[in-house]
Design an enzyme around this catalytic site. Structure first.
Site, PDB file in Angstrom:
ATOM      1  CG  HIS A  70      -3.203   8.970  -0.270  1.00 55.20           C
ATOM      2  ND1 HIS A  70      -3.944   9.617   0.788  1.00 55.20           N
ATOM      3  CD2 HIS A  70      -3.802   7.686  -0.429  1.00 55.20           C
ATOM      4  CE1 HIS A  70      -4.947   9.023   1.082  1.00 55.20           C
ATOM      5  NE2 HIS A  70      -5.180   7.798   0.210  1.00 55.20           N
ATOM      6  CG  HIS A  87      -1.952   1.199   1.203  1.00 55.72           C
ATOM      7  ND1 HIS A  87      -2.261   1.793   2.333  1.00 55.72           N
ATOM      8  CD2 HIS A  87      -2.668   1.359   0.447  1.00 55.72           C
ATOM      9  CE1 HIS A  87      -3.197   2.710   2.267  1.00 55.72           C
ATOM     10  NE2 HIS A  87      -3.540   2.719   0.759  1.00 55.72           N
TER      11      HIS A  87
END
Length: 263
Positions: free
Chosen positions: A55, A13
């Site tokens: 992100h 991730h």
């Protein structure tokens, strides 16, 4: 090169975010060293329309800058540290460009989970420009369609990808469907090959009930999970039929999946 199969996938991730700063070249190198099946990462467009990997929509949490990614040029973004807030040891880490990321990973035996972070509701046509730039870059680096999954919280973008590219790429969405930040006409399941089952306020457990996995599978969509490193959660998700784990702590997760006999 690795392609999608029936094997349960271990995906890093944002590369990795427990021992190195997320979505940095250090994170991607670490994920490769750990032997992950897949790297998941996030793409934004700079103000001058370069693909960069970060992100959040803003710079404040992960860099020493502030404000929106979309308001900064590539030069301004590259002047920031993408690692100093994690540790002083990573002060020299920069927000990576897509070119840097694919130069590192294109020839490695991994799959890709590439998340569109520019949404039509926020940035209009730039969202679709982002998608087209990313598809073009995959071709430039010789990355086969069979290695690629596109991921978004915008079902409008997933619909666009399905209509424009058919089944060339795997598409990843979310369940329950109300988690999408927009909606569109048609059957939303038709725009997904994978659905990440997220816990919500009415589901305090880390793993959703088995019946939710059955709903997703009945629509021809593979269920997957984002997990903390807790053995019982992994065991429950495997029992429910998950096909992929997107994880923050790769080494611990790998140990758990090996103990469960699925890796």
């Amino acid at each position: 090169m690795k392609q999608f199969s029936d094997k349960i996938i271990l995906s890093g991730h944002r590369g990795e975010r427990t021992v190195v700063p997320e979505n940095t070249m250090a994170a991607f190198r670490y994920a490769l060293e750990c032997g992950v099946d897949m790297i998941e990462t996030d793409f934004h467009l700079s103000g001058d329309r370069h693909l960069v990997l970060i992100h959040d929509h803003t710079l404040d949490r992960t860099t020493d800058g502030a404000g929106f990614v979309r308001d900064c040029t590539l030069e301004e973004l590259r002047a920031l540290s993408a690692g100093v807030k994690f540790s002083e040891d990573y002060r020299e880490e920069r927000i990576p460009t897509a070119e840097e990321f694919f130069a590192l990973t294109a020839d490695k035996d991994i799959l890709f989970n590439l998340e569109f972070k520019v949404y039509p509701a926020d940035e209009g046509e730039r969202a679709f420009e982002q998608a087209e730039k990313l598809v073009a870059m995959l071709k430039e680096f010789g990355i086969a369609d069979e290695r690629v999954m596109f991921n978004s919280w915008s079902v409008v973008l997933l619909q666009y990808m399905r209509r424009r590219y058919g089944n060339r790429f795997q598409l990843h969405g979310y369940y329950p469907l109300e988690l999408f930040n927009d909606t569109c006409e048609g059957d939303l399941f038709a725009y997904m090959d994978w659905a990440c089952l997220f816990p919500t306020a009415d589901c305090p457990a880390r793993v959703r009930p088995r019946e939710d996995y059955e709903i997703v599978k009945a629509r021809g969509v593979k269920p997957c999970d984002h997990m903390p490193a807790v053995y019982t959660d992994y065991a429950r998700a495997v029992g429910n039929g998950t096909r992929m784990f997107t994880v923050d702590d790769i080494r611990t997760s790998d140990c758990i999946l090996r103990a469960l006999g699925v890796r």
